[in-house]
Structures are given as C-alpha cells and as structure tokens.
Design a protein around this motif. Structure first.
Motif, PDB file in Angstrom:
ATOM      1  N   LEU A  76       0.827  -1.208   0.000  1.00 26.71           N
ATOM      2  CA  LEU A  76       0.000   0.000   0.000  1.00 26.71           C
ATOM      3  C   LEU A  76       0.860   1.256   0.000  1.00 26.71           C
ATOM      4  O   LEU A  76       0.506   2.258  -0.629  1.00 26.71           O
ATOM      5  CB  LEU A  76      -0.944  -0.008   1.200  1.00 26.71           C
ATOM      6  CG  LEU A  76      -2.159  -0.902   1.001  1.00 26.71           C
ATOM      7  CD1 LEU A  76      -3.001  -0.941   2.257  1.00 26.71           C
ATOM      8  CD2 LEU A  76      -3.015  -0.433  -0.171  1.00 26.71           C
ATOM      9  N   TYR A  83       0.428   6.826  -6.543  1.00 21.79           N
ATOM     10  CA  TYR A  83      -0.695   7.752  -6.678  1.00 21.79           C
ATOM     11  C   TYR A  83      -0.214   9.192  -6.536  1.00 21.79           C
ATOM     12  O   TYR A  83      -0.605  10.082  -7.287  1.00 21.79           O
ATOM     13  CB  TYR A  83      -1.744   7.439  -5.619  1.00 21.79           C
ATOM     14  CG  TYR A  83      -2.916   8.382  -5.651  1.00 21.79           C
ATOM     15  CD1 TYR A  83      -3.846   8.308  -6.687  1.00 21.79           C
ATOM     16  CD2 TYR A  83      -3.079   9.348  -4.677  1.00 21.79           C
ATOM     17  CE1 TYR A  83      -4.912   9.176  -6.732  1.00 21.79           C
ATOM     18  CE2 TYR A  83      -4.143  10.207  -4.704  1.00 21.79           C
ATOM     19  CZ  TYR A  83      -5.057  10.130  -5.740  1.00 21.79           C
ATOM     20  OH  TYR A  83      -6.116  11.000  -5.790  1.00 21.79           O
TER      21      TYR A  83
ATOM     22  N   ILE B  28     -14.506  -0.445  -5.723  1.00 24.82           N
ATOM     23  CA  ILE B  28     -13.409  -1.000  -4.912  1.00 24.82           C
ATOM     24  C   ILE B  28     -13.865  -1.264  -3.479  1.00 24.82           C
ATOM     25  O   ILE B  28     -13.476  -2.258  -2.870  1.00 24.82           O
ATOM     26  CB  ILE B  28     -12.217  -0.035  -4.880  1.00 24.82           C
ATOM     27  CG1 ILE B  28     -11.885   0.430  -6.287  1.00 24.82           C
ATOM     28  CG2 ILE B  28     -11.021  -0.708  -4.292  1.00 24.82           C
ATOM     29  CD1 ILE B  28     -10.762   1.406  -6.321  1.00 24.82           C
ATOM     30  N   PHE B  70      -6.609  -1.572   3.956  1.00 27.51           N
ATOM     31  CA  PHE B  70      -7.084  -1.491   2.573  1.00 27.51           C
ATOM     32  C   PHE B  70      -8.033  -0.315   2.396  1.00 27.51           C
ATOM     33  O   PHE B  70      -7.956   0.424   1.410  1.00 27.51           O
ATOM     34  CB  PHE B  70      -7.795  -2.791   2.172  1.00 27.51           C
ATOM     35  CG  PHE B  70      -6.853  -3.813   1.620  1.00 27.51           C
ATOM     36  CD1 PHE B  70      -6.057  -3.514   0.534  1.00 27.51           C
ATOM     37  CD2 PHE B  70      -6.790  -5.074   2.160  1.00 27.51           C
ATOM     38  CE1 PHE B  70      -5.191  -4.454   0.013  1.00 27.51           C
ATOM     39  CE2 PHE B  70      -5.931  -6.020   1.661  1.00 27.51           C
ATOM     40  CZ  PHE B  70      -5.133  -5.711   0.579  1.00 27.51           C
ATOM     41  N   GLY B  73      -6.164   2.733   2.193  1.00 23.57           N
ATOM     42  CA  GLY B  73      -5.531   2.826   0.874  1.00 23.57           C
ATOM     43  C   GLY B  73      -6.515   3.283  -0.177  1.00 23.57           C
ATOM     44  O   GLY B  73      -6.204   4.125  -1.024  1.00 23.57           O
ATOM     45  N   ILE B  74      -7.726   2.728  -0.115  1.00 21.77           N
ATOM     46  CA  ILE B  74      -8.746   3.108  -1.105  1.00 21.77           C
ATOM     47  C   ILE B  74      -9.100   4.585  -0.977  1.00 21.77           C
ATOM     48  O   ILE B  74      -9.172   5.319  -1.963  1.00 21.77           O
ATOM     49  CB  ILE B  74      -9.993   2.222  -0.921  1.00 21.77           C
ATOM     50  CG1 ILE B  74      -9.664   0.776  -1.298  1.00 21.77           C
ATOM     51  CG2 ILE B  74     -11.141   2.741  -1.776  1.00 21.77           C
ATOM     52  CD1 ILE B  74     -10.702  -0.216  -0.851  1.00 21.77           C
ATOM     53  N   LEU B  76      -7.306   7.000   0.253  1.00 21.50           N
ATOM     54  CA  LEU B  76      -6.207   7.901  -0.096  1.00 21.50           C
ATOM     55  C   LEU B  76      -5.921   7.920  -1.585  1.00 21.50           C
ATOM     56  O   LEU B  76      -5.245   8.812  -2.070  1.00 21.50           O
ATOM     57  CB  LEU B  76      -4.938   7.488   0.662  1.00 21.50           C
ATOM     58  CG  LEU B  76      -4.980   7.763   2.169  1.00 21.50           C
ATOM     59  CD1 LEU B  76      -3.788   7.122   2.845  1.00 21.50           C
ATOM     60  CD2 LEU B  76      -5.002   9.252   2.435  1.00 21.50           C
ATOM     61  N   THR B  77      -6.428   6.917  -2.303  1.00 28.19           N
ATOM     62  CA  THR B  77      -6.097   6.871  -3.725  1.00 28.19           C
ATOM     63  C   THR B  77      -7.336   6.950  -4.600  1.00 28.19           C
ATOM     64  O   THR B  77      -7.323   6.475  -5.724  1.00 28.19           O
ATOM     65  CB  THR B  77      -5.330   5.586  -4.064  1.00 28.19           C
ATOM     66  OG1 THR B  77      -6.159   4.477  -3.689  1.00 28.19           O
ATOM     67  CG2 THR B  77      -4.026   5.492  -3.328  1.00 28.19           C
ATOM     68  N   ARG B  78      -8.385   7.539  -4.119  1.00 32.35           N
ATOM     69  CA  ARG B  78      -9.567   7.772  -4.952  1.00 32.35           C
ATOM     70  C   ARG B  78      -9.138   8.492  -6.222  1.00 32.35           C
ATOM     71  O   ARG B  78      -8.455   9.507  -6.178  1.00 32.35           O
ATOM     72  CB  ARG B  78     -10.560   8.667  -4.202  1.00 32.35           C
ATOM     73  CG  ARG B  78     -11.432   7.920  -3.235  1.00 32.35           C
ATOM     74  CD  ARG B  78     -12.570   7.261  -3.952  1.00 32.35           C
ATOM     75  NE  ARG B  78     -13.375   6.482  -3.002  1.00 32.35           N
ATOM     76  CZ  ARG B  78     -14.249   5.576  -3.398  1.00 32.35           C
ATOM     77  NH1 ARG B  78     -14.421   5.332  -4.683  1.00 32.35           N
ATOM     78  NH2 ARG B  78     -14.938   4.916  -2.527  1.00 32.35           N
ATOM     79  N   SER B  79      -9.534   7.968  -7.347  1.00 33.32           N
ATOM     80  CA  SER B  79      -9.020   8.607  -8.565  1.00 33.32           C
ATOM     81  C   SER B  79     -10.045   8.527  -9.662  1.00 33.32           C
ATOM     82  O   SER B  79     -11.219   8.234  -9.440  1.00 33.32           O
ATOM     83  CB  SER B  79      -7.735   7.917  -9.000  1.00 33.32           C
ATOM     84  OG  SER B  79      -8.061   6.615  -9.399  1.00 33.32           O
ATOM     85  N   ASP B  80      -9.569   8.758 -10.863  1.00 34.92           N
ATOM     86  CA  ASP B  80     -10.465   8.858 -12.000  1.00 34.92           C
ATOM     87  C   ASP B  80     -11.088   7.540 -12.399  1.00 34.92           C
ATOM     88  O   ASP B  80     -11.813   7.463 -13.373  1.00 34.92           O
ATOM     89  CB  ASP B  80      -9.719   9.471 -13.191  1.00 34.92           C
ATOM     90  CG  ASP B  80      -8.339   8.869 -13.324  1.00 34.92           C
ATOM     91  OD1 ASP B  80      -8.018   7.962 -12.525  1.00 34.92           O
ATOM     92  OD2 ASP B  80      -7.594   9.288 -14.222  1.00 34.92           O
ATOM     93  N   PHE B  81     -10.784   6.476 -11.637  1.00 39.98           N
ATOM     94  CA  PHE B  81     -11.463   5.226 -11.944  1.00 39.98           C
ATOM     95  C   PHE B  81     -12.970   5.388 -11.859  1.00 39.98           C
ATOM     96  O   PHE B  81     -13.724   4.760 -12.592  1.00 39.98           O
ATOM     97  CB  PHE B  81     -11.044   4.146 -10.952  1.00 39.98           C
ATOM     98  CG  PHE B  81      -9.734   3.529 -11.306  1.00 39.98           C
ATOM     99  CD1 PHE B  81      -9.589   2.879 -12.525  1.00 39.98           C
ATOM    100  CD2 PHE B  81      -8.672   3.610 -10.458  1.00 39.98           C
ATOM    101  CE1 PHE B  81      -8.379   2.311 -12.858  1.00 39.98           C
ATOM    102  CE2 PHE B  81      -7.467   3.038 -10.787  1.00 39.98           C
ATOM    103  CZ  PHE B  81      -7.320   2.400 -11.990  1.00 39.98           C
TER     104      PHE B  81
END
Lengths: 99, 165, 733
Positions: A76, A83, B28, B70, B73-74, B76-81
């Motif tokens: 992670l 990221y 996710i 997890f 992690g999700i 913190l990394t929210r993105s254009d997905f």
C-alpha cells in the motif's frame, strides 16, 4: 470430511486470486487478490496440519499471516507513492520498465 | 458428521461466491467488503478443523487490521477510476486462461494424490501452538518480528512525503 | 582425574583437557566485546577518549590468554606430549592411556557448548573449542592487539574519530578472538564476517578521501566473493557431516562417513574463502589497497591477525582439506599450488612499489602464500609456526613504517625517505631486526619457521630430510626462489628508507616511547620466537627443548586430526636456504649499497640500470608495476565487458531479435488467422475459424507485449510457466 474438500477449496480460491492479480488494473485490487492467494495457501497449511495431527501447520499459517501483513503495508505504501507521483494507480500506465 | 459437511458446504459456497465478487466488483469498496466475507469464511474454516488460535488471529489481523489498511488505501487513492468506471483490463482472456489452466493442474494433482484421504480433525489448543512456536520455532519467530519492523520502517520511508514535495 | 579419564574414553584415547581458564576461555573475547560497547557509549566523555578502556580490556584478555596458555601447556606436558618418543610422563596421560589401552597420549581439545538456537528439530550449538591452536592464536591476537592499542594512542592522537577508532579496534579484537575460539563452523562464519566488517570500517577510517573509501569498498567486495565460498562450504559440510561442530566435521571427513566428493567440494568452497581473506593469488589485489587505513590497523589486521584467518580456518578444518585434496603422498594439489604462486607473485610485486607500506603488504601476501603452501603440503605445524613468527616481525615492520611516516609525513620511499638511520635509531634497529627475521637469516625467528616449511615440502630427497607427507618438489622450488626475492626486496626497502641521504622535507625525529616500546617488544619477540621450536635432530639444544611449539599446538592422537607425518629438517636444507637468501640480499646490496650509492647518496636507482638497457627487463618491470594487470583485468576487462559490450549485446538482442521475433510471431499469427479466415471460412464452420484467428491474434498481441514493462504481464508469464512446470512434475512423478 475429506481432506480434498479443503484442498480443492484452497485451489479454487488460489485461482480466483490469480485471475484477480492478472485482470485488475487497480493497484489496491491487485493487492486484495494477493490476499486471496495467501489465504488459499493458509487453508492448505491448516488442512495438512489437521490431517497429520500436528500444530506445525498452524505455526506456518501464522508466519504467512505475519508476512502478509508486512506485504500489505509495503504494497500500500508503494501504491500510495505511485498515486502521489502520477495521480493514478492504474497499473496499465505503470510501464517505466518498458524494454 | 452431516452437520460438519453442511457447514463446510455453506461456508465454501459463500467464500467462492464472495471471492468471485472480489475480483469482479466494479466498486473497490464493495470488493473490500466482499474480501471481508472471504476472510471470515477462512477463519470459520480454521475453527471448523480445530485450529482455534489461527482462526482468531485471522479475524483479528485480517478483518481487524488488514482490511482497515485497505480501506485507508482506497480512500487515499480515490481517482479517475470512478469516472470511467473501468477497473479491469480490456483483455481478460489470458488471465482467465491462466487461472483455469492452473486450476486444472491443481485439481488433477489433488484428486490423483489425495483422492479419498479422510480428515478427522482434533482440536489443537493454543497452549500446544505456543509450546511449539516458542521452543522449536523461536528463531523464525524472531526473524519474522524483525521482518515486521523492517516492513514498518520501509513503509514509512516509502510513503513519507518528501520535504517540500 | 575421573573426569579426564571419562573424557579420554569418549575422545578415543586422547585425554581431554580441563582447567578453569580453559573452560572459561570465552571470557577472552567478552572483555573486548564489552569494551567496544563501553567505548561507544562513554568513550567521548573520558579523558583519553576511550582508549584506556580498550587497553584495559585487551590487557585483561592478554593476561587471561597467557594463563590459559600456561594451563594448556601444563596439561600437555602432564599428559606426556612426547608420546612419539614413547615417553609417558606420570599423571593423567599415563593413566588415561593405560585405562584405554591405547598408546596415543595426545590431549584433545576442550569443548564446551550451549544450544545456541533451535530450528525445527535441528539444534545448533555454540561454544568454545580450546586447544593448542586456539591458545596460540589467542596469545598472538591479544599481544599484537595490545601493542597496537598502545602504539595508536600516539599514532592517531588528535584524530577526528579517535574514539571510534578504538571502539573498532576493540570490536575487531573481540571478533577475532571469537573466531579463533569457535567450536562450530557457523560461529566461525559469524566471526569471519565480523572481522570483515571491522576491516572495512578501519580501512575506510579516513573515508572523506575518495581513495580510502574506494579501498575499503574494494576490500569488502573482494572478500564477499570468498565469503560466499565459506557459506556454501559450511553448508556442504553440514549436509555431509550432519553437524556444524568443528570436531564432528573433521571426524566425518577423516573416518570416511562423508564421501570424498562431498569433502572435496567443501574443501574447494572453503579454499575460495581462503583465497579472498588471506589475500591469495588471484584475489590478493585488495590487500595492498587496504593500506589506505591507518598504519596500526595495517599491522594488526592486515599483517598479523585478520589475514591469517584463512590459514587458521584451513588449520582448524584440516581433516576436510587433508582428505579432500588427498595431501598425503601426492606431489601437487590446489592449496599448495595457490600458496606457491601467491608467494612468488607477492615477492616479485614487492620489488616495484615505492610506497613502503605497499612493499610490506605484498610481502604479507607472499608470506601468507608460504603458510598456505605449507598447509597444502601437509606441514601443518610449520604453517602455524610461520603464522606465529610472522605476526611478530611483520607487525614490527608495519609499526616501524608507521613510525617512519609519522616522522616524514609520507609513505613514499623514493621521494621522502632515505638516511633515517641516524635520525631514528630505535625505529632503524627494530626495523632491521624484523627485516632480517623476514629474510630468514639465522638465528632470528623467520629462519626457523621458513626452514620448517621448506623441509615440509619434501621435495628433492637431498634437502627434504625424511618423513614429509609427499614430494612437493615444485613447491620447494617456489619457496626457495621466494626466499631469495624476500631478502632482495627487504634490502631495497632498508636502503631506500634508512641509508643514503634524506630526500624529504623538514627534520625527521624519532617517535615517542609509546611507539618505540611496542617496536622493541615486537623486535625482541621476532628474535626469540623461533627458539620455541628447535627442529629435532639438529642437536643444538637438549632434547627436552626441541619442538616445543609442535608439542603444544599440534593435536596428536585425536580423532579429529589427520595422522600427518612430520618432516625432519636437514642441515643441508638449512644451509642451502640461507645461502639462497644471502644471494638475494647480496645482489640487492651490490645494486643499492654499492652501485646506486656510488652515483649519488640521494639516488634511488641506477640511471642506466637494467631496465634502461634491456627491453626484456623493461617489459618485466612494466608488468610488475601494473601488478600483473590483474586489477586492469578485473575492472576494465571483466566489469567493462559486463557493463559495455555484454549489456549492449543484451540490449541489441532484446531490441532486434526478441522484439522482431515477437512482432513477427504476432503478425504471422494474424496473417495466418486471416488466411485461414478467408480461405476456410467459406467452406467450414464459421465460429471455430473465427475463434482460432482471434486466439492467434490475441496471443500474438500478448507476445508482442512481453516487453512492455507491465507488472501483470510478467506475473502472467510467471504463473503460466509455474503451472507448466508443475504439470510436468506431476506427470513425471
């Protein structure tokens, strides 16, 4: 109960995990799939431990759990760094090692 | 005996279904929640075959800690997905083929080798596990603790924000 | 008494040693280990920067080591060490021998161990193994270390890392003592690596200057090569003998329970470790560069102690080497050959160096070659005896060179030295004594040990005396040539440093007592150390004084040591070797003291010397100056080849061959699919064809993507390959 019931369940989970590792584009999802694989392995270890009536299966499963925790932490952190640098955790776009 | 079979069947079915959802879910967060179900199922299996300590550890570490990690992690990394909504590769065939090939080999080997070996689990107490772990396996145990420490430091070093960056 | 007898039965006829100091010999490395921590924690706050702790600890170790040695010697003497002569002293030895009905009379090592760690069902022990060899090494290490400590308080006074320097000296001493008292190969591995780390840290003591840190890295990396050999060798011996115990491994090798192939493989791997650690040809190149470290470090680590770790290791596991290389009755083997080549290479290279420490470094390489050669020909005691004497005179030479450089602030003999005879009388005298000892002239220590090695080769019946282990004539020749070369290059060093006229700047002064006293102690030992092993049969001294070193150090009649033969040196050999050494000295004397001096008192070579006149000599000189082009071979040829052409070739192959193959495969597949599609489509079932084309297409696509750097594709390939391999295994098994 048959030994194979446990082992086959482990095999199925393992293959689902492999599919997830190969097919997912999101780094976090890939890490989750790796957890599936490791759990499948643990099921095998526990099953064999129970089969041979020894606790060594449990011991090794505990080691796997520990190593898995370390792996998630590092994984992670890498995803987070990815990221931060690229504003994306799409593994499709990570090809710095392109030959 | 029958109850054991039924319990195993239900747990196994739920686990396989959830595992499939983990690797196919679009959202996710949903995938993470399905993963919880799989991990809980694994813990239940451990209890079923008498590995109580590992089962409880599974709950504490996986569901208690790893899943939370997890979810962090999700977040913190929210993105254009979320916009294009695509979390899978376009070409899934090789992945499916690889997984199926692997499954075929494993099933073949398992059925061939362990055809009808019976599993009659006896409970393994925590005391037995600790006796073994802290006598015979004390060195690997120490090694793993060092590994965890190294991973902890490594994760901090990797994820730390550079000065001014 | 009872204990001794019981132990004797266990050890197969030999008496096990006992005694408080022997049993607690682990204290000997505990003192400096504690001192290391203490210096690190409190050193900076103490008035003398921590050096007092180090000196106290090493001094305690020395006293302890001496008491251990005395106890050991009394055990051996008490057990009737003269068993070869059939004389049994009264006491334990006689009793034990009588009780056992065996006429061995040897004293076997005292071992004590605890369970260090348990992994699964395998319990791994750790402990001490004290015998003559360990006791001798403890004495050498602690004595030289103590003198170096005292010397360093002056030499590195005011250094910016004074405290760290002493901390590492302590750690080094502790590690080396741990290594020599180790009872298992695993412990030896630990000690081996620890001394390597200390060597790295001390070579790079002044790491701010690039050459120093480069030299430290070079030493460390070169040693890694051999360390791998040691790890693999230890593992092989573990699987062969089923134990890490030094005694167990040796016994397994000797009684044949470990097959010869395994023993040989283990010996080969361990030889790699010896080659790197003890600076043997062809990995010796790190040792001269290691002179970048402070001079006391060079004296302690790179002359007297650490570099002999390889020699010690061979001596410790001699059963493995003796059986593995079939040393007995042969005329050549790898160990002897490496030693022989090294001794020649080192001696020739010592000629062309201008840096006094580098001359001594190559000389060390050469002398280490002697020791390895001796072990290779079966002259075990001779090798250890040479280790013993060499430690004193070489440490004295190094410390002497340090004293000189302290005065002239340089190591360059040609530019900054000369004529220091009057200015530095103490340094001059001690240096001369040590140089003569190194050259092997009677009656100084180097003569006795070198002579014993030459006798041990057993070459040429005329010289070799009797009872050698084989007929290593080539090794005897190499040793003889080196003897001449050694005398010659030491004469050159002495002339360039102490004779002629001073060529440097300023007025050099003699160093202080903290430097000269250790020099005199070492010079004294270099003079008398040879007397503890008078060869038998020379009838110089009473019989009871002969071969003391041999009786005290070599294990006899024990199950873990091979039954080696002991050469009897002859007068003719001794005379020939002295004449050869004198010839080398004489030639160099004529060149420097007569002809060069005649040109001018400040000259360092003849203007029209041999190299100016003969092109062959020039070529030889150039080869020597370039150190046989070994460094060039390593850096330019090997590394350069890997970095340059090989990498480029790999890249080219990647770009042109693999990519093209992949692309071709892709397009051909697509074409094939298309052809199939168009031709067969009309005729046969549509869907099958369609999917064939698609699969070809997608597999072609995937193949083309093999080089895309995407993790998941590598993972896919890995999984597929693993699956296929697993499938093959299942089918085969």
């Amino acid at each position: 109960m048959l030994l194979n019931e446990m082992l086959l369940l482990g095999a199925v989970l393992f293959c689902i995990g492999v599919y997830g590792v190969l097919a997912r584009r999101n780094g976090v999802l890939v890490l989750m799939s790796i957890e599936l694989i490791l759990n499948a392995v643990n099921i095998n270890l526990i099953a064999f431990g129970a089969f041979h009536h020894t606790v060594i299966g449990q011991i090794f499963a505990l080691f796997v759990i520990t190593v898995a925790a370390a792996e998630v932490g590092i994984g992670l952190a890498i995803v987070l760094l990815l990221y931060r640098n690229r504003r994306s955790i799409d593994l499709e776009q990570v090809d710095l090692m392109k030959g | 005996m029958i109850a054991e079979h039924v319990a195993f069947g239900i747990i196994a079915a739920v686990m396989v279904a959830s595992a499939l959802r983990v690797v196919t879910a679009r959202d996710i967060v949903h995938a993470a929640l399905y993963l919880v179900i799989v991990l809980a199922g694994v813990a239940a299996l451990f209890l079923l075959v008498g590995a109580e300590f590992t089962g409880i550890t599974q709950v504490l570490i996986y569901i208690g800690a790893v899943i939370v990690l997890f979810l962090f992690g999700i977040m913190l990394t929210r993105s254009d997905f979320d916009q294009d909504g695509e979390t899978d590769h376009k070409r899934k065939l090789p992945a499916i083929l690889t997984a199926l090939l692997l499954l075929a080999v494993m099933i073949g080997a398992l059925v061939d080798r362990f055809g009808d070996d019976r599993l009659d689990p006896t409970p393994q107490t925590t005391a037995q596990v600790s006796d073994e772990l802290f006598s015979q396996y004390i060195v690997p145990f120490e090694a793993v603790s060092v590994l965890l420490l190294a991973a902890l430091i490594g994760a901090i070093v990797i994820a730390r924000r550079e000065q001014g960056g | 008494m009872l204990n001794a007898i019981i132990a004797a039965e266990a050890a197969g006829g030999a008496v096990a040693a006992s005694g408080w100091f022997l049993e607690n010999a682990w204290l000997v490395w505990l003192f400096p280990a504690v001192s290391f921590l203490a210096i690190l924690l409190f050193g900076k706050r103490l008035p003398r920067g921590g050096s007092e702790i180090g000196i106290a600890a090493v001094g305690a170790s020395l006293v302890f080591g001496l008491l251990t040695a005395i106890q050991w010697i009394s055990e051996v003497e008490g057990a009737g060490g003269d068993s070869a002569e059939g004389e049994y002293a009264l006491g334990k030895g006689a009793l034990a021998a009588a009780a056992d009905g065996e006429a061995s009379g040897g004293v076997s090592a005292l071992t004590r161990s605890i369970t260090w760690l348990t992994n699964g069902a395998e319990a791994i022990g750790a402990g001490i193994m004290i015998d003559g060899l360990a006791v001798m090494m403890i004495f050498v290490v602690t004595l030289v270390s103590l003198l170096v400590h005292v010397y360093s308080t002056d030499y590195v006074a005011g250094d910016r890392r004074y405290t760290h320097f002493f901390a590492f000296l302590s750690l080094f001493t502790a590690s080396m003592l741990f290594f020599v008292t180790a009872s298992t190969t695993l412990q030896m591995l630990v000690g081996w690596e620890l001394v390597g780390v200390c060597s790295f840290a001390l070579i790079g003591h002044w790491w701010e200057e690039k050459p120093n840190s480069d030299a430290a890295l070079k030493a460390f990396l070169t040693n890694r090569v051999g360390d791998m050999g040691l790890i693999i060798g230890v593992s092989i011996l573990f699987f062969g003998a089923g134990t890490f115990d030094v005694i167990g491994v040796n016994e397994a090798a000797l009684n044949g329970s470990m097959s010869h192939t395994v023993t040989l493989a283990g010996a080969l791997c361990l030889t790699a470790a010896v080659i790197s650690k003890s600076g043997q040809f062809f990995l010796h190149t790190w040792l001269p560069d290691a002179m970048a470290g402070p001079t006391p470090v060079s004296a302690l680590i790179h002359a007297a102690t650490m570099v002999v770790a390889g020699v010690f290791m061979v001596a410790r596991l001699y059963g493995v080497f003796f059986e593995g290389y079939t040393i007995g009755g042969a005329s050549i083997n790898l160990l002897a050959l490496i030693g022989g080549i090294t001794t020649l290479v080192g001696a020739t290279l010592a000629f062309v160096q201008n840096d006094i420490k580098r001359v001594l470094a190559y000389s060390t390489v050469s002398q280490l070659g002697y020791m390895v050669l001796a072990l290779g020909v079966g002259a075990w005691t001779a090798a250890l005896f040479h280790l013993f004497t060499h430690a004193f005179f070489k440490a004295c030479l190094f410390l002497g060179s340090g004293s000189v450089s302290h005065a002239v602030h340089s190591f360059d003999m040609k530019k900054d030295m000369g004529g220091l005879r009057q200015a530095m009388p103490h340094t001059y005298r001690t240096f001369m004594i040590a140089a003569v000892a190194l050259a092997g002239l009677p009656i100084l220590s180097g003569f006795w040990s070198k002579d014993e090695i030459l006798a041990g080769t057993g070459g040429w019946g005329l010289f070799g005396g009797t009872d050698a282990n084989g007929a290593y004539t080539a090794m005897l020749a190499m040793g003889m040539i080196t003897a001449a070369l050694t005398g010659a290059y030491m004469t050159r060093v002495v002339y360039l440093t102490f004779f002629g006229e001073y060529r440097g700047h300023g007025t050099p002064h003699e160093s202080g007592p903290r430097i000269t006293v250790p020099l005199w102690i070492l010079a004294g030992l270099a003079t008398v150390a040879g007397f503890i092993n008078f060869p038998a049969g020379f009838q110089l001294v009473p019989k009871s004084w002969e071969e003391k070193f041999f009786h005290w150090v070599e294990p006899i009649g024990v199950s873990y040591f091979p039954a080696i033969k002991h050469a009897t040196p002859s007068w003719s050999l001794a005379i020939v070797s002295v004449v050869v050494a004198l010839a080398g000295i004489g030639a160099a004397y004529r060149y420097y003291f007569v002809r060069v001096k005649a040109v001018s008192p400040t000259a360092t070579e003849l203007p029209d010397g041999l190299t100016a006149r003969s092109s062959l000599a020039r070529l030889g000189h150039r080869i020597l100056v370039n150190k046989y082009y070994l460094d060039w071979l390593y850096t330019t040829v090997i590394v350069g080849f890997v970095k340059g052409p090989l990498a480029r070739a790999a890249y080219w192959t990647n770009q042109h061959v693999i990519d093209r193959v992949v692309n071709e495969a892709g397009t051909r597949s697509v074409q094939a699919g298309n052809i199939v599609y168009h031709k067969v489509d009309q005729l046969v079932v549509d869907g099958i064809v369609n999917s064939t084309g698609k699969i070809s297409d997608s597999s072609g696509e995937e193949l083309r993507r093999m080089q895309t750097g995407k993790v998941q594709q590598y993972a896919a390939i890995m999984f597929i390959a693993a699956t296929i391999l697993a499938g093959i295994f299942i089918i085969v098994i």
